[in-house]
Design an enzyme around this catalytic site. Structure first.
Site, PDB file in Angstrom:
ATOM      1  N   ASP A   1      18.582-109.780  -3.313  1.00 12.70           N
ATOM      2  CA  ASP A   1      19.926-109.671  -2.733  1.00 12.70           C
ATOM      3  C   ASP A   1      19.979-110.399  -1.399  1.00 12.70           C
ATOM      4  O   ASP A   1      19.715-109.791  -0.375  1.00 12.70           O
ATOM      5  CB  ASP A   1      20.283-108.191  -2.586  1.00 12.70           C
ATOM      6  CG  ASP A   1      21.730-107.986  -2.175  1.00 12.70           C
ATOM      7  OD1 ASP A   1      22.506-108.952  -2.222  1.00 12.70           O
ATOM      8  OD2 ASP A   1      22.078-106.851  -1.797  1.00 12.70           O
TER       9      ASP A   1
ATOM     10  N   GLU B   1      27.958-111.495   3.666  1.00 15.75           N
ATOM     11  CA  GLU B   1      28.535-110.671   2.594  1.00 15.75           C
ATOM     12  C   GLU B   1      28.279-109.198   2.891  1.00 15.75           C
ATOM     13  O   GLU B   1      29.157-108.357   2.743  1.00 15.75           O
ATOM     14  CB  GLU B   1      27.901-111.040   1.238  1.00 15.75           C
ATOM     15  CG  GLU B   1      28.558-110.350   0.035  1.00 15.75           C
ATOM     16  CD  GLU B   1      27.990-108.972  -0.291  1.00 15.75           C
ATOM     17  OE1 GLU B   1      28.654-108.217  -1.005  1.00 15.75           O
ATOM     18  OE2 GLU B   1      26.891-108.628   0.174  1.00 15.75           O
ATOM     19  N   GLU B   2      27.060-108.891   3.326  1.00 11.72           N
ATOM     20  CA  GLU B   2      26.607-107.504   3.369  1.00 11.72           C
ATOM     21  C   GLU B   2      27.400-106.600   4.307  1.00 11.72           C
ATOM     22  O   GLU B   2      27.735-105.485   3.960  1.00 11.72           O
ATOM     23  CB  GLU B   2      25.124-107.434   3.750  1.00 11.72           C
ATOM     24  CG  GLU B   2      24.186-108.056   2.719  1.00 11.72           C
ATOM     25  CD  GLU B   2      24.111-107.267   1.422  1.00 11.72           C
ATOM     26  OE1 GLU B   2      24.808-106.260   1.285  1.00 11.72           O
ATOM     27  OE2 GLU B   2      23.343-107.692   0.542  1.00 11.72           O
TER      28      GLU B   2
ATOM     29  N   ASP C   1      25.112-112.694  -7.562  1.00  7.55           N
ATOM     30  CA  ASP C   1      24.777-111.695  -6.547  1.00  7.55           C
ATOM     31  C   ASP C   1      24.506-110.347  -7.213  1.00  7.55           C
ATOM     32  O   ASP C   1      25.058-109.324  -6.830  1.00  7.55           O
ATOM     33  CB  ASP C   1      25.912-111.588  -5.512  1.00  7.55           C
ATOM     34  CG  ASP C   1      25.564-110.591  -4.402  1.00  7.55           C
ATOM     35  OD1 ASP C   1      24.360-110.284  -4.216  1.00  7.55           O
ATOM     36  OD2 ASP C   1      26.493-110.095  -3.735  1.00  7.55           O
TER      37      ASP C   1
ATOM     38  N   HIS D   1      25.113-115.276  -1.467  1.00  4.25           N
ATOM     39  CA  HIS D   1      25.205-115.082  -0.014  1.00  4.25           C
ATOM     40  C   HIS D   1      23.853-115.216   0.675  1.00  4.25           C
ATOM     41  O   HIS D   1      22.836-114.706   0.211  1.00  4.25           O
ATOM     42  CB  HIS D   1      25.908-113.778   0.360  1.00  4.25           C
ATOM     43  CG  HIS D   1      25.240-112.517  -0.072  1.00  4.25           C
ATOM     44  ND1 HIS D   1      24.273-111.892   0.679  1.00  4.25           N
ATOM     45  CD2 HIS D   1      25.416-111.737  -1.171  1.00  4.25           C
ATOM     46  CE1 HIS D   1      23.894-110.782   0.051  1.00  4.25           C
ATOM     47  NE2 HIS D   1      24.556-110.670  -1.066  1.00  4.25           N
TER      48      HIS D   1
ATOM     49  N   HIS E   1      18.664-103.362  -1.089  1.00  2.00           N
ATOM     50  CA  HIS E   1      18.787-102.960   0.323  1.00  2.00           C
ATOM     51  C   HIS E   1      17.596-102.146   0.841  1.00  2.00           C
ATOM     52  O   HIS E   1      17.714-101.430   1.826  1.00  2.00           O
ATOM     53  CB  HIS E   1      20.070-102.145   0.568  1.00  2.00           C
ATOM     54  CG  HIS E   1      21.322-102.897   0.239  1.00  2.00           C
ATOM     55  ND1 HIS E   1      22.578-102.331   0.362  1.00  2.00           N
ATOM     56  CD2 HIS E   1      21.544-104.157  -0.194  1.00  2.00           C
ATOM     57  CE1 HIS E   1      23.499-103.215   0.005  1.00  2.00           C
ATOM     58  NE2 HIS E   1      22.896-104.336  -0.331  1.00  2.00           N
TER      59      HIS E   1
END
Ligand SMILES: [Zn+2]
Length: 452
Positions: free
Chosen positions: A278, A312-313, A340, A266, A410
């Site tokens: 990520d 995606e997130e 991912d 993503h 994140h």
């Protein structure tokens, strides 16, 4: 060049050698992370990443490169958050927090209230409105350290972050603070998506993540002083959906062009770091798969697509849109592979398929042995490819070593320097090798499978 004379062992060797000696993935990631930076859906960074990856794919001489429009949510963090703990005696200690993705802001001057610590929703329910009304709920269940597959530890915790606000609102809480999903103790708050379900806007309470060190501190202070207060201020805002795109490139299959194999990651990321693990890593590895197929002279029988999914997130809009369009066009997606789970040393794959198919796939495992790829298990694949699932196709996820992934996930330290060049390249080669096998042999459930 791959030819009919080449054994699978020789093709594997050529794939790994090409990416380790002359790979592109690391340079691509450098640009994506350091020149473009974070790519939260709806942000300028996300749009730059769409334009740039399309341009790079166009340079590869694929048969087709295009953008697939998709509407995405747009949430903006605003000014940096601020928080402190205030003891009953009036002493304040600042702590590190960040708003959760999708959260509402606090009042402009901040929010201050007493705190109730809980570890799960049962505890919350047992306390009930009598103890929660007007307070901030502090979810402090840590990731379980003895789970070797750290994604399981994440899965065991993430409901606190995702639905913590909805649950706390039932009992009149005014805010939520959640322990960061991080196995180690440090000062970095980790953001991530959350939901309010159908709660009307005026009932939504602000929610933030607190660093693991500060979660420990808050918990320790509460034991001594349960009347302490927590103050936080955040200025995030949800806007209307905006137009964005999935980026898609394709090599047309020479023999079964109507059977599609997808490889992807993503393109969007969170906004605190630059999203190198990520999922910048998955993006550049997926691009490298198509580049490697061409560079090693493999001419796929089936159509191979790289799909760089948007959003995606905080919404999965890109993954859903791609699957919706594939269904509408009647495209037969026989295999989809997602990366991912970070750019760390690849260990193997997780396969979402039938037992019969899995047994066939296991037959390929010896080919991967020289590359120290040994993890072949049935399980999930990847969020973006999961909407492509049918009764017969195969979905898979690359499974890198995950021990350090949640140190970065994140958070502001998900940056380029945290990705190792060789580890990233080994992942790209491992993905390419699996795509090569699925294309060449297929499996029993693929219409063109086992025809060799
Ligand atoms: Zn991701």
């Amino acid at each position: 060049m791959a030819s009919f004379a080449q054994t699978d062992e020789e093709v594997f060797k050529s794939i790994y050698k090409t990416t380790l000696t002359n790979g592109k993935s690391y340079n691509w990631l450098n640009y994506l992370s350091n020149q473009i930076g974070s790519r939260l859906s709806g942000s300028l960074g996300a749009e730059k990443a769409v334009a740039w990856t399309k341009e790079e794919l166009e340079k590869l001489g694929l048969d087709k490169v295009w953008l697939q429009p998709v509407m995405v949510p747009k949430w903006v963090r605003g000014a940096k958050e601020y928080a402190y703990i205030k003891s009953s005696e009036g002493k304040t200690t600042t702590v590190n927090i960040c708003a959760l993705g999708g959260s509402v802001a606090t009042p402009a001057l901040g929010l201050k209230a007493q705190v109730v610590e809980v570890h799960d929703f049962e505890e919350l329910e047992a306390l009930g409105s009598a103890h929660i009304e007007g307070k901030i709920v502090f979810y402090n269940r840590p990731m379980q350290p003895d789970l070797i597959q750290t994604f399981e530890a994440y899965g065991g915790c993430v409901n606190q972050r995702y639905e913590g606000a909805v649950q706390a609102t039932k009992y009149g809480a005014v805010g939520v603070i959640v322990r960061s999903m991080n196995l180690r103790l440090d000062d970095l708050p980790h953001t991530g998506s959350m939901t309010y379900n159908e709660l009307p806007v005026e009932k939504r309470i602000p929610s933030a993540a607190i660093s693991t060190n500060d979660a420990e501190l808050l918990s320790a202070m509460l034991k001594l002083d349960d009347a302490l207060e927590f103050f936080f201020r955040q200025n995030c805002k949800q806007f209307k959906d905006v137009l964005s795109h999935n980026v898609i490139g394709e090599i047309r299959g020479s023999q079964y062009p109507n059977e599609y194999i997808v490889v992807g990651g993503h393109l969007d990321s969170w906004d605190l770091g630059d999203g190198s693990h990520d999922d910048g890593a998955g993006v550049v590895q997926s691009m490298e798969v198509l580049r490697l197929l061409k560079a090693t002279g493999i001419r796929p029988k089936r159509s191979i697509r790289v799909v760089l999914f948007m959003n995606e997130e905080n919404g999965l809009r890109g993954g859903n849109k791609y699957a919706e369009e594939a269904k509408r066009k009647g495209e037969n997606h026989v295999f989809a592979l997602e990366s991912d789970a970070g750019g760390f040393t690849p260990r193997g794959f997780s396969f979402d398929c039938t037992e019969t198919t899995f047994q066939q796939v296991l037959g390929w495992r010896p080919l991967f042995k020289p590359y120290l790829i040994h993890f072949f298990e049935k399980g999930g694949s990847g969020a973006d490819v999961s909407p492509l699932k049918t009764n017969t196709n195969v979905l898979a996820g690359l499974r890198p070593d995950s021990q350090r992934y949640f140190d970065h996930h994140h958070a502001s330290n998900d940056t380029f320097d945290a990705v190792n060049k060789r580890e990233l390249e080994l992942g790209a080669a491992t993905m390419t090798a699996l795509v090569y096998l699925f294309d060449k042999y297929g499996v029993n459930t693929m219409p063109g499978g086992l025809k060799n």
